[in-house]
Design an enzyme around this catalytic site. Structure first.
Site: not given
Ligand SMILES: C[S@@+](CC[C@H](N)C(=O)[O-])C[C@H]1O[C@@H](n2cnc3c(N)ncnc32)[C@H](O)[C@@H]1O
Length: 231
Positions: A125, A202, A51, A199-200, A76, A129
């Protein structure tokens, strides 16, 4: 940094279900666990599911509970988030769930060819952009291809129609196989318990009334992958 966070970071160093590796340790190198996750980390040979951007690791944890016959690894960069999933797995003796704290840009250093069976991208994310930073941009798909088994599935769940449409265009434009997709996962109804894990992030998006988009696809082949023209 807050005291609680510092304590958790210190505690996590001793967790045997977490591996932490920064760019200084792996940049351009093979991590010692590369090719050895089954025998050295999980200590059992089973299919490996990743994941990426796991946050607190809800998918990693819930899938591990549903499928005890597979190994699950959440990845992560944020230690405080990983701590939650890792602590839960330890407290609940969930031995088929682990966590890797690193940047996804470095992911190629951790897995060898055909080591991974499946990948979940859960609410990454959308990088509205900066299309090249999206976790389904060509430079990321090349990385995944380097270690995903032939026929291995990639799942994307997102609230972002920008990321959903971009990914569909990219897959269609490069004739990559899409096995399922919807721009309203819960509206169209899913009987699949795997897709019902929330997920959190979601849960926050659902509270805001946003539909959830989902794509399941394969990235087999070794040809060039082009980004969509209209990104
Ligand atoms: C919007 S959150 C979603 C977290 C989780 N999957 C959820 O749905 O609740 C995006 C996650 O991606 C991680 N993340 C973003 N860019 C990353 C990168 N380049 N390498 C590792 N983790 C990354 C962030 O730390 C964050 O926890």
């Amino acid at each position: 940094m807050g005291k609680k966070k510092l304590l958790r970071f210190a505690e996590m160093r001793d967790f045997d279900n977490v591996v932490q590796a920064g760019a200084d340790q792996v940049y351009g190198e093979r991590h010692p666990l590369c090719g050895k996750w089954a025998e050295t980390f999980f200590r059992r040979s089973r299919p490996l599911v990743l994941e990426l951007g796991c946050g607190k690791g809800e998918y990693t944890i819930e899938l591990a509970k549903m499928m005890p016959g597979k190994n699950f690894l959440g990845v992560d960069i944020k230690g405080a988030r990983i701590w939650k999933g890792a602590r839960y797995a330890l407290d609940n003796n969930l031995k088929n769930a682990g966590f890797l704290r690193t940047r996804i840009e470095l992911i190629s250093s951790f897995f060898e060819r055909d080591e991974v069976d499946e990948i979940w991208l859960t609410f990454p994310d959308p990088q509205v952009k900066k299309a090249q930073k999206r976790l389904t941009a060509p430079q990321f798909l090349y990385r995944y291809r380097g270690f995903l088994k032939p026929g291995g599935l990639v799942h994307l769940k997102t609230d972002s129609t920008v990321l959903y449409q971009y990914t569909l265009s990219l897959l269609e434009g490069n004739r990559l196989e899409i096995t399922d997709h919807t721009d309203d996962l819960y509206g169209t109804g899913t009987g699949d318990p795997v897709l019902n894990i929330r997920t959190y992030y979601e849960k926050q998006f659902l509270k805001q009334g946003k539909p959830i988009c989902y794509i399941k696809f394969r990235i087999d082949g070794n040809g060039l992958i082009n980004a969509p023209d209209d990104q």
